[in-house]
Scaffold this motif. Structure first.
Motif, PDB file in Angstrom:
ATOM      1  N   VAL B   6      60.235  50.791  42.066  1.00 31.22           N
ATOM      2  CA  VAL B   6      59.262  50.356  41.056  1.00 31.22           C
ATOM      3  C   VAL B   6      57.939  49.990  41.730  1.00 31.22           C
ATOM      4  O   VAL B   6      56.858  50.352  41.263  1.00 31.22           O
ATOM      5  CB  VAL B   6      59.817  49.156  40.255  1.00 31.22           C
ATOM      6  CG1 VAL B   6      58.727  48.557  39.380  1.00 31.22           C
ATOM      7  CG2 VAL B   6      60.986  49.588  39.403  1.00 31.22           C
ATOM      8  N   GLY B   9      56.063  53.103  42.802  1.00 35.19           N
ATOM      9  CA  GLY B   9      55.480  53.746  41.617  1.00 35.19           C
ATOM     10  C   GLY B   9      54.211  53.020  41.180  1.00 35.19           C
ATOM     11  O   GLY B   9      53.199  53.644  40.867  1.00 35.19           O
ATOM     12  N   LEU B  13      50.200  54.509  41.242  1.00 35.47           N
ATOM     13  CA  LEU B  13      49.354  54.542  40.051  1.00 35.47           C
ATOM     14  C   LEU B  13      48.104  53.685  40.283  1.00 35.47           C
ATOM     15  O   LEU B  13      46.990  54.073  39.914  1.00 35.47           O
ATOM     16  CB  LEU B  13      50.140  54.015  38.846  1.00 35.47           C
ATOM     17  CG  LEU B  13      49.440  54.139  37.500  1.00 35.47           C
ATOM     18  CD1 LEU B  13      49.294  55.598  37.106  1.00 35.47           C
ATOM     19  CD2 LEU B  13      50.213  53.388  36.420  1.00 35.47           C
ATOM     20  N   ALA B 251      53.788  47.844  36.665  1.00 37.00           N
ATOM     21  CA  ALA B 251      55.109  48.414  36.958  1.00 37.00           C
ATOM     22  C   ALA B 251      56.171  47.316  36.961  1.00 37.00           C
ATOM     23  O   ALA B 251      57.244  47.484  36.376  1.00 37.00           O
ATOM     24  CB  ALA B 251      55.078  49.136  38.294  1.00 37.00           C
ATOM     25  N   ALA B 254      56.758  45.900  33.446  1.00 39.60           N
ATOM     26  CA  ALA B 254      57.471  46.875  32.629  1.00 39.60           C
ATOM     27  C   ALA B 254      58.949  46.881  33.007  1.00 39.60           C
ATOM     28  O   ALA B 254      59.828  47.042  32.170  1.00 39.60           O
ATOM     29  CB  ALA B 254      56.879  48.265  32.820  1.00 39.60           C
ATOM     30  N   TYR B 255      59.219  46.673  34.290  1.00 37.98           N
ATOM     31  CA  TYR B 255      60.594  46.724  34.769  1.00 37.98           C
ATOM     32  C   TYR B 255      61.352  45.459  34.393  1.00 37.98           C
ATOM     33  O   TYR B 255      62.476  45.500  33.899  1.00 37.98           O
ATOM     34  CB  TYR B 255      60.587  46.922  36.282  1.00 37.98           C
ATOM     35  CG  TYR B 255      61.955  46.871  36.901  1.00 37.98           C
ATOM     36  CD1 TYR B 255      62.916  47.819  36.559  1.00 37.98           C
ATOM     37  CD2 TYR B 255      62.284  45.890  37.824  1.00 37.98           C
ATOM     38  CE1 TYR B 255      64.185  47.780  37.123  1.00 37.98           C
ATOM     39  CE2 TYR B 255      63.537  45.847  38.387  1.00 37.98           C
ATOM     40  CZ  TYR B 255      64.485  46.787  38.035  1.00 37.98           C
ATOM     41  OH  TYR B 255      65.736  46.738  38.581  1.00 37.98           O
ATOM     42  N   PRO B 259      58.509  47.565  28.833  1.00 35.98           N
ATOM     43  CA  PRO B 259      57.200  48.216  28.849  1.00 35.98           C
ATOM     44  C   PRO B 259      56.222  47.683  27.816  1.00 35.98           C
ATOM     45  O   PRO B 259      55.009  47.746  28.034  1.00 35.98           O
ATOM     46  CB  PRO B 259      57.511  49.683  28.590  1.00 35.98           C
ATOM     47  CG  PRO B 259      58.964  49.785  28.399  1.00 35.98           C
ATOM     48  CD  PRO B 259      59.609  48.490  28.657  1.00 35.98           C
ATOM     49  N   ILE B 260      56.714  47.153  26.673  1.00 38.66           N
ATOM     50  CA  ILE B 260      55.724  46.722  25.685  1.00 38.66           C
ATOM     51  C   ILE B 260      55.037  45.426  26.104  1.00 38.66           C
ATOM     52  O   ILE B 260      54.034  45.038  25.538  1.00 38.66           O
ATOM     53  CB  ILE B 260      56.312  46.562  24.259  1.00 38.66           C
ATOM     54  CG1 ILE B 260      57.592  45.759  24.295  1.00 38.66           C
ATOM     55  CG2 ILE B 260      56.529  47.899  23.605  1.00 38.66           C
ATOM     56  CD1 ILE B 260      58.105  45.428  22.905  1.00 38.66           C
ATOM     57  N   LYS B 262      53.948  44.860  29.286  1.00 40.48           N
ATOM     58  CA  LYS B 262      53.199  44.966  30.539  1.00 40.48           C
ATOM     59  C   LYS B 262      51.709  44.687  30.351  1.00 40.48           C
ATOM     60  O   LYS B 262      51.089  44.044  31.197  1.00 40.48           O
ATOM     61  CB  LYS B 262      53.436  46.316  31.197  1.00 40.48           C
ATOM     62  CG  LYS B 262      52.833  47.491  30.485  1.00 40.48           C
ATOM     63  CD  LYS B 262      53.085  48.764  31.256  1.00 40.48           C
ATOM     64  CE  LYS B 262      52.404  49.903  30.552  1.00 40.48           C
ATOM     65  NZ  LYS B 262      52.805  51.201  31.029  1.00 40.48           N
TER      66      LYS B 262
END
Lengths: 418, 285
Positions: B6, B9, B13, B251, B254-255, B259-260, B262
């Protein structure tokens, strides 16, 4: 205040009835007012549905003995109304619910339409149907899926399309069939975009799964504008569900497929709930890594020579494209409406409403893959259902239910492993 | 292990966020000018990459440089034809001019490319590296590394070269710079070119892994503003750290939270930081 508005409504309803009262004369017409988004974000869907409605009107108004399975195709116009022809009035609500409301009022009071059809976006159907209810004019909802459109105690609203709970039930029946074949469906995962559409379908799936004792290993709501879904895919990878259901829009569904490939995660099956998986950009973007992914559709072109195949040819001649699920469901709504208009034998709203309530169409009289059309007290079609399709090369093939299938189901999906 | 994945990632980004935000911060630092069309420059970079791949083929080096070059030229043109003139007007005219430019670019893109989502056809860049169990998609890895390298390059250009010194001189004191024989107009045109060019190449790098439509600029524009504010207006290294931090926070939240949540986490931390340190991480008070 309440009495004043009630009197007003009654007076307006009476006016509407007076305006529409004379039954169709010899060269008569029956007017259908149609509300769709013909411009704006959803213009593509609205325009495609408009073309489909025009094909449907052609089928009813002119002789089409080759489509004799469909009611009213073989004859010219509406036989019970002295051969009256259907006249369509299209309005463009641009996806704006308050505009949809205004236009519905205008269609009823100024254009004096006999029935209404629409309105694609659930939010627009929601407001436009309330107008029809107030004036006592029958309204057919061809496509919108939100649960709350029917079930408000309305008398004048009917909906031929399957809705969120039907889709959920379809997935459960599909899983039952798979289990009977000895495939392992121990748990599922639900990944949904977090606006009305994704939430309502995902809620329905969770409820249905609970009823079927099917554990939902994880539910992941997310925003459709996400630019990175790595974390979500890793969570799926950790839970190892047997099926992942995506209720997603376009860019996000593509992003998920790519992220799954990048993170080397492939569940036995991925099911997309229409929308993103049906978008014209989905297949070109991920066909080579999402082989075997499933999707739903109540429309299937069928074999050459079949009624659906001929309808598709008519549509293709007009637009250059194949008919799709969305416009197909709208076209089916139109044909159900036409059938009721004919049986009503009059353009009186009450008689049309009664005819609609008595609708009983068999699967073979339909162009879509419903089990029939029969409305319950809320106006919802109780026999609505859908097919499941599977991506093969660059096309979806009908794989379930088995009796309608054109291709055998591929299980598990191949994804990028050819 | 999952956590490490995570984090990687998020950083990859964040590196891209850093690159396209550095252009925005450059223009602010140079001219005290806010460019609302910055997200649209990123979006145009993506379409340039698409056109180059479809018409000419070639790998990321080809379409990356093509996007950088095309947007550099566009940046200079925008400066010469629009910005130079509105700079003399009131503040409101300056703000609205780039806002109008953003709408113009977005709707022109709608008109030319339609509202449908597109993605780059499979380019030579694909596959996934497995580094000790952490999976790194090659396109994202190349994009992330290139973005950090380019952001550092931009920073070095500003601090270690004559051109950089001239750019900073104009930013510091336009009149004094003119007395030293520097032409501020040219320098500012160069700044716009560099800013748009870095947005363009960031767009091209993003295009390798993300599908997009003409409205994508809105999302990126907003992200860039958050990054620049967090990093400190005018600071390129600030934008780099802020980009990486925001990518990472997104990230991780969200983890851990879903995700909503973040964006809530990002903006809450953002507001908290501004309260404690209004000039941003690396900005001068």
């Amino acid at each position: 205040m309440r009495t004043a508005s009630a009197t007003m409504a009654a007076a307006l309803a009476a006016a509407a009835i007076l305006m529409s009262c004379p039954p169709a004369d010899a060269a008569g017409t029956v007017k259908i007012g149609i509300l769709w988004p013909l411009t704006g974000n959803a213009a593509a869907a609205g325009q495609a549905s408009k073309a489909a409605a025009e094909v449907a009107a052609d089928i009813v108004n002119n002789k089409h003995p080759e489509l004799a399975d469909l009611p009213l195709a073989a004859t010219e116009g509406l036989p019970n109304q002295g051969g009256a022809k259907l006249e369509l009035t299209f309005v463009d609500h641009q996806g704006n619910p308050s505009l949809a409301q205004q236009l519905a009022t205008r269609l009823i009071t100024q254009d004096a339409v006999h029935v209404l059809l629409g309105a694609y976006q659930s939010s627009c159907s929601f407001t436009a149907t309330a107008v029809a209810e107030r004036y006592g004019i029958p309204f057919m909802v061809g496509e919108s899926a939100a649960l709350n459109i029917t079930g408000r105690g309305f008398k004048w609203v009917f909906r031929s399309t399957p809705i969120a709970s039907d889709y959920a039930a379809t997935y459960m029946r599909f899983f039952d069939d798979l289990k009977k074949e000895g495939k392992k469906i121990a748990s599922i995962a639900v990944v949904n975009e977090n606006t009305d559409y994704g939430t309502s379908v995902a809620d329905s799936i969770e409820v249905a799964a609970k009823k079927n004792n099917l554990p939902v290993a994880i539910r992941i709501p997310y925003s459709a504008s996400s630019t990175d879904v790595t974390a979500q895919v890793l969570q799926l990878k950790e839970k190892q569900p047997d099926v992942v259901i995506f209720i997603s829009y376009t860019s996000d569904s593509i992003l998920y497929m790519k992220a799954m490939k990048n993170l080397d995660y492939m569940p036995p099956m991925v099911i997309g709930d229409d929308t993103g998986f049906s978008d014209p950009s989905f297949i070109p973007a991920v066909a080579d890594i999402a082989q075997g992914a499933m999707n739903r559709s109540a429309w299937d072109i069928g074999k050459p020579g079949s009624t659906t195949y001929k309808i598709n040819e008519m549509y293709k001649a007009k637009t250059g494209r194949d008919l799709d699920d969305t416009s197909g469901r709208n076209m089916q709504g139109f044909l159900v409406l036409a059938d009721a208009l004919n049986r009503a034998g009059s353009t009186e709203p009450e008689k049309i409403r009664d005819a609609l309530a008595k609708t009983d169409l068999k699967p073979e009289q339909l162009m879509m893959g419903y089990n029939g059309v029969k409305f319950d007290a809320t106006g919802q079609n109780t026999l609505a259902s859908t097919y499941l399709i599977q991506l093969r090369d660059k096309q979806y093939q009908l794989v379930w239910p088995e009796k309608a299938a054109t291709t055998k189901l591929d299980w598990p999906m191949k994804g990028w492993k050819q | 292990m999952l956590l490490a994945q995570v984090i990687v990632g998020g950083l990859l980004l964040g590196a891209i966020y850093a690159l396209f935000s550095s252009g925005l911060t450059l223009i602010w630092g140079m001219m005290n000018f806010i460019n609302f069309a910055h997200g649209e420059f990123v979006m145009l970079g993506m379409y340039v990459a698409l056109l180059v791949v479809v018409w000419l083929g070639g790998g990321p080096a080809t379409f990356g440089f093509a996007a950088a070059f095309a947007l550099f030229v566009l940046g200079v043109i925008v400066y010469a034809s629009l910005i130079r003139h509105v700079m003399r007007g009131p503040m409101l005219a300056q703000i609205l001019s780039t806002f109008g430019l953003a709408l113009l670019l977005r709707y022109t893109a709608f008109w030319i490319f339609s509202a449908n989502f597109v993605s780059l056809p499979q380019v030579s860049l694909s596959g996934t590296l497995n580094v000790g169990g952490i999976l790194m998609p090659v396109p994202q890895l190349v994009a992330g590394v290139a973005a950090i390298a380019l952001t550092l390059g931009l920073h070095l250009l500003l601090t270690r070269t004559t051109v950089g010194s001239q750019l900073l001189a104009v930013a510091e004191d336009r009149n004094a710079a003119m007395l030293m024989g520097i032409r501020p107009d040219r320098m500012q045109a160069l700044a716009w070119g560099l800013a748009a060019g870095s947005a363009g190449i960031a767009g091209a790098l993003m295009a390798v892994s993300y599908p997009w439509s003409p409205s994508v600029g809105e999302t990126f524009g907003l992200t860039a503003f958050v990054v620049v504010t967090l990093g400190g207006f005018g600071s390129v290294p600030g934008a780099m750290y802020a980009g990486l931090i925001i990518g990472l926070i997104q990230a991780l939240s969200a983890y851990w939270l879903g995700p909503i949540y973040k964006d809530i986490v990002v903006y809450a931390l953002f507001a908290a930081l501004l309260w404690l340190r209004p000039q941003g991480l690396m900005g001068k008070a």
